[in-house]
Design a protein around this motif. Structure first.
Motif, PDB file in Angstrom:
ATOM      1  N   VAL A  91       0.836  -1.204   0.000  1.00  0.00           N
ATOM      2  CA  VAL A  91       0.000   0.000   0.000  1.00  0.00           C
ATOM      3  C   VAL A  91       0.872   1.255   0.000  1.00  0.00           C
ATOM      4  CG1 VAL A  91      -1.673   1.312   1.338  1.00  0.00           C
ATOM      5  CG2 VAL A  91      -1.945  -1.147   1.111  1.00  0.00           C
ATOM      6  N   TRP A 133     -12.625   5.411   1.853  1.00  0.00           N
ATOM      7  CA  TRP A 133     -12.458   4.369   2.872  1.00  0.00           C
ATOM      8  C   TRP A 133     -13.695   3.502   3.020  1.00  0.00           C
ATOM      9  CZ3 TRP A 133     -15.698   4.010   6.989  1.00  0.00           C
ATOM     10  CH2 TRP A 133     -16.407   5.155   7.345  1.00  0.00           C
ATOM     11  N   TRP A 143     -12.274 -15.344  14.819  1.00  0.00           N
ATOM     12  CA  TRP A 143     -12.201 -13.875  14.722  1.00  0.00           C
ATOM     13  C   TRP A 143     -12.584 -13.430  13.321  1.00  0.00           C
ATOM     14  CZ3 TRP A 143     -12.772 -11.080  18.650  1.00  0.00           C
ATOM     15  CH2 TRP A 143     -12.156 -11.347  19.868  1.00  0.00           C
ATOM     16  N   ILE A 174     -15.495 -10.781  12.295  1.00  0.00           N
ATOM     17  CA  ILE A 174     -15.202  -9.579  11.514  1.00  0.00           C
ATOM     18  C   ILE A 174     -15.912  -9.640  10.162  1.00  0.00           C
ATOM     19  CG2 ILE A 174     -13.345  -8.347  10.326  1.00  0.00           C
ATOM     20  CD1 ILE A 174     -11.571  -9.029  12.718  1.00  0.00           C
ATOM     21  N   PHE A 230      -3.878  -8.706  10.401  1.00  0.00           N
ATOM     22  CA  PHE A 230      -4.525  -8.201  11.604  1.00  0.00           C
ATOM     23  C   PHE A 230      -5.372  -9.285  12.271  1.00  0.00           C
ATOM     24  CE2 PHE A 230      -7.968  -6.035  13.830  1.00  0.00           C
ATOM     25  CZ  PHE A 230      -7.198  -5.320  14.732  1.00  0.00           C
ATOM     26  N   GLU A 290     -16.362 -10.985  23.150  1.00  0.00           N
ATOM     27  CA  GLU A 290     -15.711 -11.283  21.865  1.00  0.00           C
ATOM     28  C   GLU A 290     -16.325 -10.441  20.750  1.00  0.00           C
ATOM     29  OE1 GLU A 290     -15.035 -15.943  23.228  1.00  0.00           O
ATOM     30  OE2 GLU A 290     -16.404 -15.486  21.597  1.00  0.00           O
ATOM     31  N   LEU A 340     -15.235  -6.829  21.033  1.00  0.00           N
ATOM     32  CA  LEU A 340     -13.864  -6.616  20.565  1.00  0.00           C
ATOM     33  C   LEU A 340     -13.811  -6.664  19.034  1.00  0.00           C
ATOM     34  CD1 LEU A 340     -11.017  -6.280  21.961  1.00  0.00           C
ATOM     35  CD2 LEU A 340     -10.594  -8.586  21.172  1.00  0.00           C
ATOM     36  N   ALA A 341     -14.581  -7.565  18.427  1.00  0.00           N
ATOM     37  CA  ALA A 341     -14.575  -7.672  16.965  1.00  0.00           C
ATOM     38  C   ALA A 341     -15.053  -6.370  16.335  1.00  0.00           C
ATOM     39  CB  ALA A 341     -15.453  -8.831  16.507  1.00  0.00           C
ATOM     40  N   TRP A 342     -16.063  -5.756  16.946  1.00  0.00           N
ATOM     41  CA  TRP A 342     -16.595  -4.504  16.390  1.00  0.00           C
ATOM     42  C   TRP A 342     -15.681  -3.321  16.651  1.00  0.00           C
ATOM     43  CZ3 TRP A 342     -20.186  -2.776  13.096  1.00  0.00           C
ATOM     44  CH2 TRP A 342     -21.177  -3.665  12.658  1.00  0.00           C
ATOM     45  N   LEU A 347     -12.140  -3.021  18.331  1.00  0.00           N
ATOM     46  CA  LEU A 347     -10.742  -3.129  17.908  1.00  0.00           C
ATOM     47  C   LEU A 347     -10.653  -3.736  16.509  1.00  0.00           C
ATOM     48  CD1 LEU A 347      -7.749  -2.888  18.598  1.00  0.00           C
ATOM     49  CD2 LEU A 347      -7.842  -5.217  19.460  1.00  0.00           C
ATOM     50  N   GLY A 348     -11.410  -4.816  16.267  1.00  0.00           N
ATOM     51  CA  GLY A 348     -11.301  -5.527  14.995  1.00  0.00           C
ATOM     52  C   GLY A 348     -11.662  -4.651  13.816  1.00  0.00           C
ATOM     53  N   LEU A 349     -12.953  -4.314  13.709  1.00  0.00           N
ATOM     54  CA  LEU A 349     -13.391  -3.520  12.571  1.00  0.00           C
ATOM     55  C   LEU A 349     -12.821  -2.110  12.647  1.00  0.00           C
ATOM     56  CD1 LEU A 349     -15.054  -4.078  10.130  1.00  0.00           C
ATOM     57  CD2 LEU A 349     -17.028  -3.100  11.266  1.00  0.00           C
ATOM     58  N   ALA A 368      -9.896  -1.006  13.780  1.00  0.00           N
ATOM     59  CA  ALA A 368      -8.529  -0.910  13.280  1.00  0.00           C
ATOM     60  C   ALA A 368      -8.500  -1.050  11.763  1.00  0.00           C
ATOM     61  CB  ALA A 368      -7.668  -1.987  13.928  1.00  0.00           C
ATOM     62  N   LEU A 369      -9.306  -1.972  11.232  1.00  0.00           N
ATOM     63  CA  LEU A 369      -9.299  -2.169   9.782  1.00  0.00           C
ATOM     64  C   LEU A 369      -9.831  -0.935   9.056  1.00  0.00           C
ATOM     65  CD1 LEU A 369     -10.338  -5.909   9.501  1.00  0.00           C
ATOM     66  CD2 LEU A 369      -8.097  -4.884   9.120  1.00  0.00           C
ATOM     67  N   ILE A 370     -10.842  -0.279   9.637  1.00  0.00           N
ATOM     68  CA  ILE A 370     -11.342   0.956   9.026  1.00  0.00           C
ATOM     69  C   ILE A 370     -10.262   2.029   9.103  1.00  0.00           C
ATOM     70  CG2 ILE A 370     -12.997   2.842   9.314  1.00  0.00           C
ATOM     71  CD1 ILE A 370     -15.108   0.755   9.952  1.00  0.00           C
ATOM     72  N   VAL A 421      -7.070   1.557   8.955  1.00  0.00           N
ATOM     73  CA  VAL A 421      -6.135   1.272   7.870  1.00  0.00           C
ATOM     74  C   VAL A 421      -6.736   1.720   6.533  1.00  0.00           C
ATOM     75  CG1 VAL A 421      -4.963  -0.528   6.586  1.00  0.00           C
ATOM     76  CG2 VAL A 421      -5.027  -0.639   9.068  1.00  0.00           C
ATOM     77  N   ALA A 422      -8.050   1.471   6.371  1.00  0.00           N
ATOM     78  CA  ALA A 422      -8.705   1.830   5.102  1.00  0.00           C
ATOM     79  C   ALA A 422      -8.667   3.331   4.882  1.00  0.00           C
ATOM     80  CB  ALA A 422     -10.141   1.319   5.093  1.00  0.00           C
ATOM     81  N   VAL A 423      -8.819   4.112   5.959  1.00  0.00           N
ATOM     82  CA  VAL A 423      -8.769   5.573   5.831  1.00  0.00           C
ATOM     83  C   VAL A 423      -7.370   5.997   5.364  1.00  0.00           C
ATOM     84  CG1 VAL A 423      -8.818   7.735   7.118  1.00  0.00           C
ATOM     85  CG2 VAL A 423     -10.583   6.013   7.515  1.00  0.00           C
ATOM     86  N   TRP A 424      -6.346   5.391   5.963  1.00  0.00           N
ATOM     87  CA  TRP A 424      -4.973   5.700   5.561  1.00  0.00           C
ATOM     88  C   TRP A 424      -4.738   5.287   4.105  1.00  0.00           C
ATOM     89  CZ3 TRP A 424      -1.232   1.701   4.646  1.00  0.00           C
ATOM     90  CH2 TRP A 424       0.046   2.176   4.340  1.00  0.00           C
ATOM     91  N   LEU A 425      -5.276   4.103   3.779  1.00  0.00           N
ATOM     92  CA  LEU A 425      -5.035   3.528   2.458  1.00  0.00           C
ATOM     93  C   LEU A 425      -5.634   4.383   1.346  1.00  0.00           C
ATOM     94  CD1 LEU A 425      -5.291  -0.213   1.783  1.00  0.00           C
ATOM     95  CD2 LEU A 425      -6.604   1.239   0.312  1.00  0.00           C
TER      96      LEU A 425
END
Lengths: 330, 528, 268
Positions: free
Chosen positions: A91, B37, B110, B114, B269, C244, C247-249, C251-253, C255-257, C259-263
């Motif tokens: 990326v 995003w 996980w 997700i 991740f 669980e 945490l998935a919502w 930290l999980g989602l 953090a991925l969002i 990354v998506a903003v940065w990307l």
């Protein structure tokens, strides 16, 4: 499209990145990408080392995580680093060094052109006519019939998904008049004196000799035995006669959805189901006082046999567990 | 270098002479994808799905989908000698005796959480921006199908290890089947191969979990992506972006590098979560038997709202003529979810019928510019959140010193009261935001700087907007309300009266907007 | 060594050393005192004869308990009669700090005990002298480590305890705001006493229903779960899928969002 109050100023002018104009910045970006890829390689090395080098039962103490399994942790971290940084590298590469000029593509309406549509209709009609679809009704009908019938065979073959049909099996349990109550687990017969006031016992029936207990049995036979002071009961004479010296027996399978109802509160004499919080009053024959259950838990009549052990004095007089269509609940 | 180029050329030539791929590839590689995003949410879903396929395949190498009773002899001591199903024992084996097995189990679980979370987030993005409008209604329906399948697939996976928690879930699923009028007990018998739990259920749902549903998934995902490809991606409104174009980066190389990189990021991740956060520790739960239960028995989050609905249901059952209908199971377990998912699937058609808008849309709405739709979404979301909270009422009670009875009553009332409140509040917020946009276009951005005029008055300095920003805030269209219900010449309402009135009512509600600045208003401002 | 001596010349060296010394001395003294007191108290329990214990217990009871439970432990209002509850009940309730209760409204909660071991033993002896009841135990009397079987204990636990205390012994909700407490960090003898006395909402598990040997199995299993390392990483409270999902919502989602903003942002 209505007239816009402000006219479209068009795409913003392209702003060059540092790396586009400054060769030093480009070199730096290249090095950063390489560093990210190298980090990934280190991750894989950590992964391989953890797989072969860390024993599977090696523990390690870390803040926040506490004592945890080092093998699993470093294996996972190695995999995470190795994958994550490949992605980061790619990326970062795309963002800093690949062309960042936005491109405009033209969009066409989804609808086909009128002449294409007309041609399509014409083709269908023509081909249909050649095949005689319109005329040969006998063929059409027999084809429909055979296709419909052929669809039945896979459905029919699902019949043996269950060798037996429900019948009245859902209303049957292994409790008979005279069946001894055994502790679960332990399979010990119980005397009334074994239970103090305020005590509970998880109970299963004594099965005929040679019969092995299966989960199917437990799913219908599980019983909860509770002892309170006899004067605390608020029962009609029939139900009172089903108790023995303050001991009352209920099916442990919830009348709502079949979970094991076993949260007995000695202080309030309430039974609570942990799945959906139906609450039953033990002193009133498990009458529902809260929650979604619509029926009391079935009560098993109990007494003692000649040796003084607790036995069922009759089978359940209704089906245990959740409701179903054929259930006679009146 | 030259030799390598020649070799590559030879390979390409070989392939093209046999497939004619060059023509297609040329078009494909320059395909344009808009960048935002929120467009990555769907990608998270796709990548989680691939992670699930990979990690799941690994797990199948050791998992024994059988309910045959075995005695545990593995390395987890607190279960030594305990009788359990082969399914549970093999899951323990994967967790403790296969190197990396526990890691893969945790990554799988996980990724599943997700997968569904990202799917819901993606759905919300598509809904709130109006991306489901013509020509994308079919893809919306495929999406709703994928969500439904995802929930089922997740539940089956949660059920496979045959631990006490998953067995309890199956027990509840069986009760729902059994509650279906007339055929319920037969249905349950056919599914379980006899009385609950039997010995056939795990092998059967295993086939569904690893073959049948993933197969349907693959087919639907392919269709979903092909439609996105063919119809081209939607884009947010802005300068240079119209209904007739698509602005973004070409597939090769930028989009490919970013999307490919993002796959590795999502996988990495998820692996990180699998390494540091324990999920579904089945060894603590013990093997399933119908007589045991644990406090706080919950399903995974995507079933939590259903569980919450079932919990708050009133205790109604009908007994008549020797038959029983369990409304307390049917309504929350089947009827309400059925209605919700049907309405969700049909929403694009409902909206277009009510607004009379039958045109193609490729520019997305900002949620504030369609207050009615945004408010409907907020209403649905509130409903699901209240039920979800009730699904965890026992944990909330313990950790926040509340009582389950209080939370249950809060939810029973809240599920009716809060969604309408959410609707009204959201709509007002949207209109307020529209007003703020209008002010900003007319008077510029507040700079937070006060200046004293010569005659002593203080004014705040406003900076005029850039033409790009001003265009972005004014380029949306505001549809007028549809005409009032038709009456015939004698003033009698037509037979379709009620439907027409409903349509008019809706269309009036949908057209409630803060008027955006007009050309005249802007000119007038300029003169000052 | 040379490095160390360099630090010695630092102007903060003396004050820091002094503070450290004082802190250490204080800590040692406190720890020592507590240990000595506890030993003293234990020694007192062993040496004291029954009659004195009962006498002293009665005095403590009159001072600390009788205002609710009545002068002769006959009970009054919400406070139950203690006649016949036995010394096990007193040892559990007082030893875990549940009694005396802080306020009458809520469930008695576990807290640091008000009375030391000697006083608790005296109270227990006094209450036991009123009428026979289940006898208190010492940790030494229950040899769960030697005789317990964790696997059997786990099965018993899931059958008899998990429905209230959660599958991992973390506690759970009961009706109307009551709750079953967590079993982590509870003295083995208190677990045992709770089973035979049935404190508060908890029912009694008599010795015929769950035999003494089985009770040791249960304790062994609880202790094994308590000391079990978090095998798969952070345990998230061991309360099942709710944390669980959270945490998935988050930290999980989340953090991925991130990354998506940065990307999708433009590089500078």
């Amino acid at each position: 499209m209505s007239l816009q109050p402000i006219q479209d100023p068009g795409l913003p002018t392209h702003v060059h990145r540092k790396a586009d104009t400054d060769p030093k910045a480009a070199k730096r970006a290249e090095q950063q990408v390489a560093l990210l890829f190298l980090t990934s390689a280190l991750g894989t090395i950590l992964f391989i080392f953890s797989y072969v080098g860390i024993p599977q039962d090696q523990l390690i103490f870390l803040p926040i995580l506490g004592t945890t399994n080092a093998h699993q942790l470093f294996l996972g971290l190695g995999l995470a680093i190795s994958l994550f940084f490949i992605g980061m590298g790619a990326v970062h590469w795309a963002k800093t060094l690949m062309p960042d000029h936005e491109v405009v593509d033209v969009r066409k309406e989804q609808r086909s052109k009128d002449e294409d549509r007309a041609a399509f209709v014409a083709t269908i009609k023509e081909q249909g006519a050649t095949a005689g679809l319109g005329r040969r009704t006998l063929i059409k009908r027999t084809l429909g019939l055979s296709l419909g019938l052929a669809g039945l065979s896979p459905l029919l073959m699902l019949r043996d998904c269950s060798a037996e049909l429900p019948g009245d099996e859902l209303a049957q349990t292994n409790w008979r008049a005279g069946t001894r109550l055994l502790t679960d687990p332990g399979d010990r017969p119980i005397k009334p004196g074994d239970l103090e006031v305020g005590a509970v016992a998880q109970v299963l029936p004594l099965l005929p000799a040679g019969r092995k207990r299966t989960l199917n049995d437990i799913a219908k036979d599980a019983l909860l035995l509770i002892r309170i002071r006899p004067e605390e009961f608020n029962l009609d004479t029939e139900r009172l006669s089903w108790t023995y010296q303050g001991i009352i027996a209920f099916s442990k399978i919830c009348s709502h959805m079949g979970c094991a109802v076993a949260l007995y509160e000695q202080s309030t004499k309430h039974l609570l189901c942990p799945c959906h919080q139906s609450t039953f009053d033990v002193t009133r024959a498990a009458k529902v006082i809260f929650g979604p259950a619509a029926r009391p838990l079935p009560q098993l009549p109990i007494s003692v046999d000649s040796e003084g052990y607790l036995v069922a004095s009759a089978p359940f007089n209704e089906a245990v567990g959740p409701s179903y269509w054929e259930r006679d609940s009146e | 270098m030259k030799a390598r180029e020649r070799a590559a050329g030879a390979v390409a030539n070989y392939l093209d002479e046999r497939t004619g791929a060059a023509k297609w590839m040329k078009k494909t590689l320059t395909k344009v994808f808009p960048d935002h995003w929120s467009f990555m949410l769907g990608e998270i879903v796709l990548y989680s799905f691939i992670i699930l396929l990979l990690s799941g395949t690994f797990l199948t190498f050791w998992f024994d989908p059988s309910m045959r009773e075995v005695e545990y002899e593995g390395s987890y001591e607190p279960l030594e000698g305990v009788h359990m199903s082969a399914a549970y024992a093999s899951t323990l084996h994967i967790s403790f005796d296969v190197r990396g097995g526990l890691l893969m189990r945790q990554i799988h679980h996980w990724a599943a959480l997700i997968f569904l979370a990202a799917m819901v987030a993606h759905l919300l993005r598509v809904f709130f921006t109006g991306a489901f409008r013509k020509p994308r209604e079919m893809n919306w329906i495929i999406g709703v199908g994928l969500l439904t399948l995802g929930i089922v697939e997740g539940f089956l996976g949660y059920s496979l290890p045959d631990d006490l928690l998953s067995g309890t879930g199956i027990r509840i699923a069986e009760a729902i089947m059994q509650a279906i009028p007339v055929v319920g007990s037969y249905l349950s018998y056919f599914v379980f191969g006899g009385a609950f739990p039997g010995e056939l259920f795990i092998p059967r749902i295993y086939t569904a979990h690893v073959l049948l549903i993933p197969g349907i998934f693959l087919a639907l995902i392919t269709a979903h992506l092909m439609l996105v490809w063919y119809q081209k991606h939607t884009q947010y409104p802005g300068p240079g972006r119209t209904e007739k174009n698509v602005v973004g980066y070409p597939l090769l190389p930028v989009y490919m590098a970013k999307a490919g990189g993002f796959f590795f990021i999502v996988f990495g991740f998820t692996a990180f979560l699998g390494a540091v956060a324990q999920i579904n520790p089945i060894w603590v739960y013990g093997p399933y038997t119908p007589a045991q239960i644990g406090a706080g028995s919950q399903p995974d989050w995507y079933m939590g709202w259903l569980d919450g609905l079932v919990r708050m249901s009133p205790p109604i059952e009908t007994h008549a003529l020797g038959y029983t209908i369990s409304w307390n199971i049917l309504i929350p377990g089947l009827i309400i979810p059925g209605i919700l998912f049907t309405l969700m699937a049909l929403y694009p058609f409902i909206e277009s019928w009510m607004t009379g808008d039958k045109r193609e849309h490729h520019l997305l709405d900002r949620p504030r510019n369609n207050p009615n739709r945004t408010a409907i979404g907020a209403m649905a979301l509130t409903f699901v959140l209240v039920t979800l909270i009730n699904g965890g009422n026992d944990l909330l009670a313990v950790h926040f010193d509340l009582s389950i009875n209080q939370i249950m009553w809060f939810s029973r009332i809240g599920v009716f009261v809060l969604p309408p409140i959410a609707f009204v509040v959201t709509k007002r917020i949207c209109l307020a935001l529209q007003r703020a946009d209008r002010e900003m276009v007319l008077h510029g951005k507040e700079m937070g700087r006060l200046v004293m005029l010569p005659h002593g008055e203080f004014i705040e300095v406003h900076e005029p907007l850039s033409p790009q920003k001003a265009y972005q805030l004014t380029s949306h269209e505001q549809l007028p309300a549809l005409a009032a219900p038709e009456t015939d010449e004698r003033g009698v309402a037509l037979p379709k009266g009620i439907r027409q009135r409903m349509k008019a009512r809706w269309s009036r509600a949908a057209s409630e907007q803060v008027a955006k600045p007009t050309v005249e208003e802007l000119k007038e401002i300029e003169h000052h | 060594m040379a490095r160390l001596s360099r630090y010695r010349e630092h102007r903060f060296f003396r004050p820091v050393l002094l503070a450290l010394g004082l802190f250490l001395a204080g800590a040692l003294f406190t720890a020592g005192k507590a240990a000595a007191e506890s030993m003293e108290s234990k020694a007192l329990v062993i040496s004291a004869d029954k009659a004195t214990l009962i006498k002293e217990g009665k005095e403590i009871f009159a001072r600390g308990c009788s205002s609710c439970h009545g002068l002769n432990a006959e009970g009054a209002g919400a406070a139950p009669s203690l006649i016949g509850v036995g010394s096990a009940s007193v040892d559990f309730q007082v030893g875990t700090g549940r009694m005396p209760m802080a306020d009458m409204s809520q469930q008695a909660v576990r807290k640091p005990p008000v009375y030391d071991e000697y006083e608790t033993a005296a109270l227990a002896e006094y209450v036991a002298s009123l009428a026979p009841g289940p006898k208190a135990l010492t940790n030494e009397e229950i040899a769960w480590e030697r005789d317990g079987n964790a696997a059997s204990g786990g099965t018993l636990f899931r059958n008899n305890c998990a429905m209230c205390h959660n599958l991992a012994g973390q506690g759970g909700a009961l009706t109307q705001g009551k709750y079953a407490p967590t079993l982590m960090g509870v003295e083995p003898r208190h677990i045992y006493e709770a089973m035979i006395t049935g404190p508060q909402a908890m029912p009694v598990f008599g010795d015929k229903v769950i035999t003494p040997a089985e009770k040791l199995d249960i304790i062994k299993w609880i202790k094994e779960v308590e000391s079990e390392p978090s095998l798969g990483g952070a345990t998230l409270g061991r309360v099942g899928p709710v944390t669980e999902g959270l945490l998935a919502w988050t930290l999980g989602l989340g953090a991925l969002i991130g990354v998506a903003v940065w990307l999708t942002s433009k590089a500078r």
